[in-house]
Design a protein around this motif. Structure first.
Motif, PDB file in Angstrom:
ATOM      1  N   LEU A  84      -9.534  19.906 -29.573  1.00 37.88           N
ATOM      2  CA  LEU A  84     -10.510  18.793 -29.852  1.00 37.88           C
ATOM      3  C   LEU A  84      -9.755  17.431 -29.714  1.00 37.88           C
ATOM      4  N   ILE A  85     -10.148  16.661 -28.915  1.00 39.25           N
ATOM      5  CA  ILE A  85      -9.898  15.228 -28.854  1.00 39.25           C
ATOM      6  C   ILE A  85     -10.281  14.359 -29.894  1.00 39.25           C
ATOM      7  N   VAL A  86      -9.193  13.611 -30.593  1.00 32.53           N
ATOM      8  CA  VAL A  86      -9.646  12.699 -31.668  1.00 32.53           C
ATOM      9  C   VAL A  86      -8.925  11.300 -31.384  1.00 32.53           C
ATOM     10  N   GLY A  87      -9.328  10.464 -32.210  1.00 30.29           N
ATOM     11  CA  GLY A  87      -9.007   9.023 -31.964  1.00 30.29           C
ATOM     12  C   GLY A  87     -10.025   8.125 -32.206  1.00 30.29           C
ATOM     13  N   GLU A  88      -9.867   6.758 -32.523  1.00 32.44           N
ATOM     14  CA  GLU A  88     -10.658   5.840 -32.775  1.00 32.44           C
ATOM     15  C   GLU A  88     -11.408   5.602 -31.371  1.00 32.44           C
ATOM     16  N   SER A  89     -12.773   4.783 -31.794  1.00 35.86           N
ATOM     17  CA  SER A  89     -13.760   4.157 -30.833  1.00 35.86           C
ATOM     18  C   SER A  89     -12.873   3.670 -29.691  1.00 35.86           C
ATOM     19  N   GLN A  90     -13.124   3.545 -28.430  1.00 37.68           N
ATOM     20  CA  GLN A  90     -12.457   2.812 -27.217  1.00 37.68           C
ATOM     21  C   GLN A  90     -11.042   3.133 -27.193  1.00 37.68           C
ATOM     22  N   SER A  91     -10.747   4.259 -27.639  1.00 39.17           N
ATOM     23  CA  SER A  91      -9.063   4.627 -27.734  1.00 39.17           C
ATOM     24  C   SER A  91      -9.026   5.262 -26.347  1.00 39.17           C
ATOM     25  N   GLY A  92     -10.059   5.877 -25.601  1.00 37.77           N
ATOM     26  CA  GLY A  92      -9.832   6.603 -24.422  1.00 37.77           C
ATOM     27  C   GLY A  92     -10.208   8.308 -24.283  1.00 37.77           C
ATOM     28  N   LYS A  93     -10.886   8.385 -25.528  1.00 34.36           N
ATOM     29  CA  LYS A  93     -11.445   9.905 -25.616  1.00 34.36           C
ATOM     30  C   LYS A  93     -12.023  10.452 -24.382  1.00 34.36           C
ATOM     31  N   THR A  94     -13.285   9.572 -24.356  1.00 35.76           N
ATOM     32  CA  THR A  94     -14.374   9.918 -23.335  1.00 35.76           C
ATOM     33  C   THR A  94     -13.591   9.946 -21.940  1.00 35.76           C
ATOM     34  N   THR A  95     -12.803   8.917 -21.710  1.00 35.32           N
ATOM     35  CA  THR A  95     -11.981   8.947 -20.296  1.00 35.32           C
ATOM     36  C   THR A  95     -11.157  10.059 -19.927  1.00 35.32           C
ATOM     37  N   LEU A  96     -10.605  10.349 -21.101  1.00 33.76           N
ATOM     38  CA  LEU A  96      -9.655  11.840 -20.966  1.00 33.76           C
ATOM     39  C   LEU A  96     -10.446  12.990 -20.654  1.00 33.76           C
ATOM     40  N   ILE A  97     -11.735  13.106 -21.245  1.00 34.25           N
ATOM     41  CA  ILE A  97     -12.596  14.284 -20.913  1.00 34.25           C
ATOM     42  C   ILE A  97     -13.253  14.037 -19.527  1.00 34.25           C
ATOM     43  N   LYS A  98     -13.372  12.783 -19.131  1.00 30.95           N
ATOM     44  CA  LYS A  98     -13.710  12.652 -17.576  1.00 30.95           C
ATOM     45  C   LYS A  98     -12.660  12.892 -16.803  1.00 30.95           C
ATOM     46  N   VAL A  99     -11.578  12.747 -16.819  1.00 30.72           N
ATOM     47  CA  VAL A  99     -10.347  13.029 -16.119  1.00 30.72           C
ATOM     48  C   VAL A  99     -10.127  14.586 -16.120  1.00 30.72           C
ATOM     49  N   LEU A 100     -10.119  14.963 -17.371  1.00 31.94           N
ATOM     50  CA  LEU A 100     -10.075  16.694 -17.542  1.00 31.94           C
ATOM     51  C   LEU A 100     -10.882  17.461 -16.521  1.00 31.94           C
ATOM     52  N   SER A 101     -12.406  16.771 -16.701  1.00 34.12           N
ATOM     53  CA  SER A 101     -13.452  17.537 -16.229  1.00 34.12           C
ATOM     54  C   SER A 101     -13.772  17.011 -14.566  1.00 34.12           C
ATOM     55  N   GLU A 157     -10.733   9.662  -7.425  1.00 31.83           N
ATOM     56  CA  GLU A 157     -11.352   9.154  -6.195  1.00 31.83           C
ATOM     57  C   GLU A 157     -10.733   9.586  -4.794  1.00 31.83           C
ATOM     58  N   LEU A 158      -9.342  10.298  -5.106  1.00 32.60           N
ATOM     59  CA  LEU A 158      -8.402  10.654  -3.940  1.00 32.60           C
ATOM     60  C   LEU A 158      -8.756  12.069  -3.499  1.00 32.60           C
ATOM     61  N   ASP A 159      -8.497  12.323  -2.066  1.00 30.09           N
ATOM     62  CA  ASP A 159      -8.259  13.633  -1.822  1.00 30.09           C
ATOM     63  C   ASP A 159      -7.012  14.341  -2.590  1.00 30.09           C
ATOM     64  N   GLU A 196      -5.291   7.560 -14.070  1.00 29.98           N
ATOM     65  CA  GLU A 196      -5.942   8.740 -13.782  1.00 29.98           C
ATOM     66  C   GLU A 196      -7.342   8.648 -13.251  1.00 29.98           C
ATOM     67  N   GLU A 197      -8.010   7.652 -13.453  1.00 29.27           N
ATOM     68  CA  GLU A 197      -9.477   7.422 -12.959  1.00 29.27           C
ATOM     69  C   GLU A 197      -9.280   7.363 -11.560  1.00 29.27           C
ATOM     70  N   TYR A 209       0.070  14.223 -28.682  1.00 28.51           N
ATOM     71  CA  TYR A 209      -0.159  13.114 -28.772  1.00 28.51           C
ATOM     72  C   TYR A 209      -0.345  12.425 -27.469  1.00 28.51           C
ATOM     73  N   ILE A 210      -1.500  12.014 -27.124  1.00 25.14           N
ATOM     74  CA  ILE A 210      -1.948  11.320 -25.729  1.00 25.14           C
ATOM     75  C   ILE A 210      -1.714   9.777 -25.960  1.00 25.14           C
ATOM     76  N   ILE A 211      -0.757   9.303 -25.164  1.00 27.14           N
ATOM     77  CA  ILE A 211      -0.330   7.905 -25.419  1.00 27.14           C
ATOM     78  C   ILE A 211      -1.099   7.202 -24.343  1.00 27.14           C
ATOM     79  N   ASN A 212      -2.105   6.313 -24.626  1.00 26.70           N
ATOM     80  CA  ASN A 212      -2.785   5.819 -23.548  1.00 26.70           C
ATOM     81  C   ASN A 212      -2.313   4.422 -23.334  1.00 26.70           C
ATOM     82  N   ILE A 213      -1.811   4.229 -22.129  1.00 22.42           N
ATOM     83  CA  ILE A 213      -0.937   2.860 -21.821  1.00 22.42           C
ATOM     84  C   ILE A 213      -1.542   2.328 -20.405  1.00 22.42           C
ATOM     85  N   SER A 214      -1.316   1.049 -19.965  1.00 21.99           N
ATOM     86  CA  SER A 214      -1.723   0.401 -19.007  1.00 21.99           C
ATOM     87  C   SER A 214      -1.015   0.939 -17.759  1.00 21.99           C
ATOM     88  N   ASN A 215      -1.199   0.561 -16.742  1.00 22.52           N
ATOM     89  CA  ASN A 215      -0.442   0.721 -15.464  1.00 22.52           C
ATOM     90  C   ASN A 215       0.785  -0.115 -15.572  1.00 22.52           C
TER      91      ASN A 215
END
Length: 333
Positions: free
Chosen positions: A4-21, A216-218, A211-212, A176-182
């Motif tokens: 289960l992925i939890v966290g606030e709105s706009q924390s990156g939960k859906t992005t993580l799902i996108k990356v995982l899948s 796009e890369l091979d 990660e996003e 804990y998934i620490i969402n940080i900038s590049n």
């Protein structure tokens, strides 16, 4: 059970799902993103190539992303139930936001502790409790009052059996998934601070934008791109490997012209257990297991030659399966 992925709105939960899948998450329920993520095992790919199998079947791990604000401080009955049923909780902390810091983790853990203390107080009012149950409740209440989550405690098998009936929250393992900038990913001072403050936690750095971009890369370009940021693997692969390690799991394989398939199994399990994972009827009619290491089978090229060269071992039902074994189970119905 799902992770289960939890966290606030706009924390990156859906992005993580996108990356995982890899962008292929789909909705199974009305408001939960669910994705089955394959553990893309190179060993299985080599077996698939060797046998020119018609299909390849990886082990899948399920991940679930609740909508909106889904934190421990905002528990509703539905989320509460999902946490109770989850295998592992992935807590998303958006450290890229200026209003967030690592103290958020302690605040969220304390919420789970408070919820468990409320549950324990209700349980202790039950006059029908036996002596073993009362002893366990006293033990965990003391720990929780000291702000120690149950996931940090050590329990005997008999205690775990008792605990399982109560569906307590702080016993759940949290990654804990620490969402940080590049930019933060290149900040050595920040990275050292995270490492020090979370040294007793399981955590992953999640540069969401990076990660996003990897999507796009091979495949051949991913490793080179990651190395620019001193990363050895994408979070996708790191997470799957860690979940396997944490749950004490290994992979064994079956392979032939029809298909090449990976199966998950608890470390220390027997050939009979493995047969049961494949199919209960195979376990019931177990005769013997014919076993070879995956790399030996790939090197030799086919089962017939492997038998001729004496590389296939005949094992009984109590054989302990090793990670990377290829099994052919003989059975009768």
């Amino acid at each position: 059970m799902a992770n289960l992925i939890v966290g606030e709105s706009q924390s990156g939960k859906t992005t993580l799902i996108k990356v995982l899948s890899r962008g292929k998450a789909h909705i199974k329920f009305s408001d939960y993103n669910i994705c089955a993520v394959p553990k893309e095992d190179e060993r299985l790919i080599e077996l698939w190539k060797t046998f020119k199998s018609k299909s390849i079947n990886f082990i899948n791990l399920d991940f679930m992303d609740p909508p909106g604000n889904a934190t421990f401080t905002s528990l509703n009955p539905q989320l509460h139930e999902k946490i109770q049923k989850a295998e592992i909780i992935l807590y998303m902390l958006p450290l890229f936001r200026e209003d967030k810091d690592l103290d958020e983790i302690k605040n969220q853990e304390n919420e789970l502790i408070l919820k468990d203390l409320e549950t324990i107080e209700k349980l202790l009012k039950n006059r029908k409790l036996g002596i073993p149950e009362k002893a366990v409740l006293d033990k965990i209440q003391k720990s929780l009052l000291d702000e120690i989550p149950l996931s940090n405690m050590v329990f005997r098998e008999d205690e775990l059996k008792i605990l399982s009936a109560w569906n307590l929250l702080s016993i759940k393992p949290i990654f804990y998934i620490i969402n940080i900038s590049n930019t933060q990913l290149e900040d050595e001072k920040l990275l050292n601070s995270i490492k020090e403050k979370l040294k007793d936690k399981i955590y992953f750095l999640f540069p969401a934008k990076l990660e996003e971009e990897l999507l796009e890369l091979d495949e051949k370009d991913v490793t080179e791109y990651l190395s620019m940021y001193n990363l050895s693997k994408s979070i996708r692969n790191l997470l799957i490997d860690k979940i396997f390690e944490f749950n004490n799991l290994i992979s064994f394989f079956t392979a032939g012209e029809k298909d090449a398939r990976a199966w998950k199994l608890k470390k220390g399990s027997t050939a009979l257990d493995a047969a049961g994972v494949i199919h209960t009827d195979i376990a019931k009619g177990f005769i013997r297991a014919e076993v070879i290491r995956w790399d030996e089978l790939v090197k030799i090229g086919d089962w017939k030659k492997a038998y001729q060269e004496g590389k296939v071992r005949i094992e009984k039902k109590d054989y302990i399966v090793d990670d990377g074994d290829v099994l052919y189970i003989r059975f009768h119905i």
